[in-house]
Each structure stands twice: as C-alpha cells, then as structure tokens.
Design a protein around this motif. Structure first.
Motif, PDB file in Angstrom:
ATOM      1  N   ILE A 121       0.847 -31.245 -47.410  1.00 19.70           N
ATOM      2  CA  ILE A 121       0.429 -30.478 -46.236  1.00 19.70           C
ATOM      3  C   ILE A 121       0.369 -31.414 -45.040  1.00 19.70           C
ATOM      4  N   VAL A 122       1.055 -31.033 -43.975  1.00 25.47           N
ATOM      5  CA  VAL A 122       1.040 -31.810 -42.739  1.00 25.47           C
ATOM      6  C   VAL A 122      -0.018 -31.270 -41.785  1.00 25.47           C
ATOM      7  N   SER A 123      -0.153 -29.931 -41.694  1.00 26.07           N
ATOM      8  CA  SER A 123      -1.151 -29.353 -40.787  1.00 26.07           C
ATOM      9  C   SER A 123      -1.510 -27.935 -41.215  1.00 26.07           C
ATOM     10  N   VAL A 124      -2.711 -27.499 -40.807  1.00 24.02           N
ATOM     11  CA  VAL A 124      -3.177 -26.127 -41.022  1.00 24.02           C
ATOM     12  C   VAL A 124      -3.639 -25.584 -39.677  1.00 24.02           C
ATOM     13  N   THR A 125      -3.042 -24.438 -39.258  1.00 23.27           N
ATOM     14  CA  THR A 125      -3.357 -23.866 -37.947  1.00 23.27           C
ATOM     15  C   THR A 125      -3.640 -22.368 -38.077  1.00 23.27           C
ATOM     16  N   PRO A 126      -4.797 -21.871 -37.611  1.00 20.63           N
ATOM     17  CA  PRO A 126      -5.928 -22.645 -37.097  1.00 20.63           C
ATOM     18  C   PRO A 126      -6.663 -23.343 -38.235  1.00 20.63           C
ATOM     19  N   SER A 127      -7.498 -24.322 -37.899  1.00 21.59           N
ATOM     20  CA  SER A 127      -8.209 -25.097 -38.909  1.00 21.59           C
ATOM     21  C   SER A 127      -9.650 -24.626 -39.087  1.00 21.59           C
ATOM     22  N   ILE A 128      -9.972 -23.460 -38.527  1.00 21.04           N
ATOM     23  CA  ILE A 128     -11.334 -22.932 -38.622  1.00 21.04           C
ATOM     24  C   ILE A 128     -11.261 -21.407 -38.721  1.00 21.04           C
ATOM     25  N   GLY A 129     -12.216 -20.808 -39.444  1.00 20.70           N
ATOM     26  CA  GLY A 129     -12.255 -19.357 -39.585  1.00 20.70           C
ATOM     27  C   GLY A 129     -13.608 -18.915 -40.112  1.00 20.70           C
ATOM     28  N   THR A 130     -13.809 -17.607 -40.238  1.00 23.15           N
ATOM     29  CA  THR A 130     -15.103 -17.084 -40.692  1.00 23.15           C
ATOM     30  C   THR A 130     -15.193 -17.110 -42.217  1.00 23.15           C
ATOM     31  N   THR A 131     -16.411 -17.072 -42.724  1.00 21.04           N
ATOM     32  CA  THR A 131     -16.632 -17.056 -44.174  1.00 21.04           C
ATOM     33  C   THR A 131     -16.225 -15.714 -44.779  1.00 21.04           C
ATOM     34  N   ALA A 132     -16.012 -14.709 -43.930  1.00 17.11           N
ATOM     35  CA  ALA A 132     -15.588 -13.399 -44.420  1.00 17.11           C
ATOM     36  C   ALA A 132     -14.123 -13.409 -44.864  1.00 17.11           C
ATOM     37  N   GLY A 133     -13.399 -14.455 -44.464  1.00 18.80           N
ATOM     38  CA  GLY A 133     -11.991 -14.552 -44.824  1.00 18.80           C
ATOM     39  C   GLY A 133     -11.101 -13.759 -43.907  1.00 18.80           C
ATOM     40  N   ASN A 134      -9.884 -13.442 -44.385  1.00 16.15           N
ATOM     41  CA  ASN A 134      -8.902 -12.657 -43.632  1.00 16.15           C
ATOM     42  C   ASN A 134      -8.360 -13.367 -42.393  1.00 16.15           C
ATOM     43  N   THR A 135      -8.544 -14.700 -42.324  1.00 18.35           N
ATOM     44  CA  THR A 135      -7.957 -15.459 -41.219  1.00 18.35           C
ATOM     45  C   THR A 135      -6.514 -15.821 -41.586  1.00 18.35           C
ATOM     46  N   VAL A 136      -5.588 -15.470 -40.733  1.00 17.81           N
ATOM     47  CA  VAL A 136      -4.181 -15.797 -40.971  1.00 17.81           C
ATOM     48  C   VAL A 136      -3.944 -17.241 -40.510  1.00 17.81           C
ATOM     49  N   VAL A 137      -3.444 -18.063 -41.420  1.00 19.25           N
ATOM     50  CA  VAL A 137      -3.191 -19.462 -41.089  1.00 19.25           C
ATOM     51  C   VAL A 137      -1.743 -19.820 -41.401  1.00 19.25           C
ATOM     52  N   ILE A 138      -1.255 -20.846 -40.699  1.00 20.76           N
ATOM     53  CA  ILE A 138       0.080 -21.396 -40.952  1.00 20.76           C
ATOM     54  C   ILE A 138      -0.097 -22.796 -41.527  1.00 20.76           C
ATOM     55  N   ILE A 139       0.446 -22.998 -42.704  1.00 19.81           N
ATOM     56  CA  ILE A 139       0.364 -24.301 -43.372  1.00 19.81           C
ATOM     57  C   ILE A 139       1.738 -24.955 -43.294  1.00 19.81           C
ATOM     58  N   SER A 140       1.809 -26.049 -42.546  1.00 18.44           N
ATOM     59  CA  SER A 140       3.087 -26.756 -42.378  1.00 18.44           C
ATOM     60  C   SER A 140       3.131 -27.951 -43.318  1.00 18.44           C
ATOM     61  N   GLY A 141       4.287 -28.236 -43.840  1.00 14.37           N
ATOM     62  CA  GLY A 141       4.454 -29.365 -44.743  1.00 14.37           C
ATOM     63  C   GLY A 141       5.821 -29.314 -45.382  1.00 14.37           C
ATOM     64  N   PHE A 142       5.896 -29.727 -46.637  1.00 11.53           N
ATOM     65  CA  PHE A 142       7.174 -29.686 -47.326  1.00 11.53           C
ATOM     66  C   PHE A 142       6.942 -29.588 -48.833  1.00 11.53           C
ATOM     67  N   GLY A 143       8.011 -29.241 -49.557  1.00  7.96           N
ATOM     68  CA  GLY A 143       7.935 -29.165 -51.005  1.00  7.96           C
ATOM     69  C   GLY A 143       7.414 -27.838 -51.520  1.00  7.96           C
ATOM     70  N   TYR A 144       7.334 -26.816 -50.667  1.00  9.54           N
ATOM     71  CA  TYR A 144       6.825 -25.514 -51.094  1.00  9.54           C
ATOM     72  C   TYR A 144       7.928 -24.705 -51.775  1.00  9.54           C
ATOM     73  N   SER A 145       7.529 -23.811 -52.679  1.00 11.10           N
ATOM     74  CA  SER A 145       8.490 -22.944 -53.358  1.00 11.10           C
ATOM     75  C   SER A 145       7.883 -21.553 -53.511  1.00 11.10           C
ATOM     76  N   SER A 146       8.683 -20.636 -54.089  1.00 12.05           N
ATOM     77  CA  SER A 146       8.206 -19.255 -54.266  1.00 12.05           C
ATOM     78  C   SER A 146       7.037 -19.175 -55.247  1.00 12.05           C
TER      79      SER A 146
END
Length: 211
Positions: free
Chosen positions: A170-195
């Motif tokens: 993982i290179v970065s997570v955006t946004p890096s903060i959210g509520t404890t209720a969940g449902n925050t949409v985040v983008i995780i950038s990096g490499f080596g991911y698969s289906s």
C-alpha cells in the motif's frame, strides 16, 4: 596558532567541500593547507577559518594545517578525501517492500540519500563504502535503478540494481480518516493487487472492493 576541529571532516577528492576550521590565535590572511595544498579560505576570527577544500591527489586521510603570516603554523587535524561516488552492489538485490539491503561501493558521504527508482529510501551511511537501506514502497514492479546522491550533489545510479518481487504493498489511502459508522469510500493506491485481494480495516473485511 592551535587547531581543535574541522567540520565536516570528509568530502570528495574532487574538492569543493565548504569546511569550518576551529582553533585559536588565527591571524588575518593566515593560510590553510589541506594535504599541503592551499585552500581558498577566509579568517572569520581568531578562532575560526572558513574554507573550501582543494582537489586531492589520493583518497584517504590527509593533514590540515594553518600557517600564520608571522611564520608560525599548526597541524594535527585530519580530513578524509573520499573516492568518486560509485555503487558496486546491492545485497540482496531482490525482495519486497521493507527488505533491508546493503549497498556497497565507494564515495558515500554522511547524510547521502538513497533512491529506488526515484523513491527515497530510509537509509544509514555506515561508512564511505557501505549504506544500509530499507526498500521503499513504490508503484513500480520489476527491476529498478538504485541511486545514491551525496550532499554535494554528486550522484551515481546502479542500473537495474534491485528487483521488486511478488507480494503487494500500500502506497496511500485516501481519505485517511472516516467515521466509526463505516461506509466511507476510500481509494487504496499501491501495487500487487488481484481479483482475490481482501481489504481489512483493523481486522474487519471491507466491502464493495473494486480494482
């Protein structure tokens, strides 16, 4: 005159390193000698001389001396001329993010910066022939160049010096903060991911993963 310290105490054999020589009883227009060669210098006070090292003849320790205009001189300090920067090997030369590697070569200077394909790595200069570095996270996969840049701007790149192997990072997570209720949409950038990649937040699986 007397001599007590020279800082920094090492620099490239090509010269051009700004140094500060400390001591006592320096007289205006005193001459500073590095390995017998006159250095461009300015007497700041009776206790300090600012200078720029001249080119050296051979790598290694050389004498630092001050000669006052009245003929009195002092020596005993040492300066290290470092050979031209070069990387001869990276060991191991393959691995994953977080791998600790050893760079061998010559001309490494304290506070040199190490890059893996232009990404800065955490590193420690152990000597002018060895650096220990931690392989940084990078979006690149495969073989990359390893580069060392000294504080004086001298740089050397070992082409195809390290190969990133398998695994994901993982290179970065955006946004890096959210509520404890969940449902925050985040983008995780990096490499080596698969289906088949699973994303966990503090051990709890995330849902609706899109690659």
């Amino acid at each position: 005159p007397t001599l007590s310290n020279v800082f920094p105490s090492l620099g490239p054999i090509s010269g051009g390193t700004p140094i500060v020589v400390s001591g006592g009883n320096f007289i205006s227009n005193a001459t500073l000698l590095i390995d017998g060669n006159v250095a461009a210098s300015v007497v700041i006070s009776s206790t300090q001389i600012d200078a720029v090292t001249p080119p050296g003849t051979d790598a290694g320790l050389v004498d630092v001396a001050v000669r006052n205009v009245d003929g009195q001189d002092a020596n005993g300090l040492l300066f290290t001329y470092v050979a031209p920067l070069s990387i001869t090997s990276v060991s191991p030369n393959a691995g994953s993010v977080g791998q600790v590697v050893t760079l061998s070569g010559v001309g490494f200077i304290s506070n040199a910066t190490v890059f893996f394909n232009n990404v800065v790595a955490q590193s420690v200069v152990n000597s002018n022939t060895q650096i220990t570095a931690t392989v940084p996270a990078t979006p690149f996969v495969g073989t990359v160049n390893v580069t060392v840049t000294n504080f004086d701007g001298d740089t050397f790149a070992l082409v195809n010096g390290f190969t990133y192997q398998g695994g994901s990072s993982i290179v970065s997570v955006t946004p890096s903060i959210g509520t404890t209720a969940g449902n925050t949409v985040v983008i995780i950038s990096g490499f080596g991911y698969s289906s088949n990649t699973t994303v966990l937040f503090n051990g709890v699986p995330a849902t609706n993963i899109l690659l």
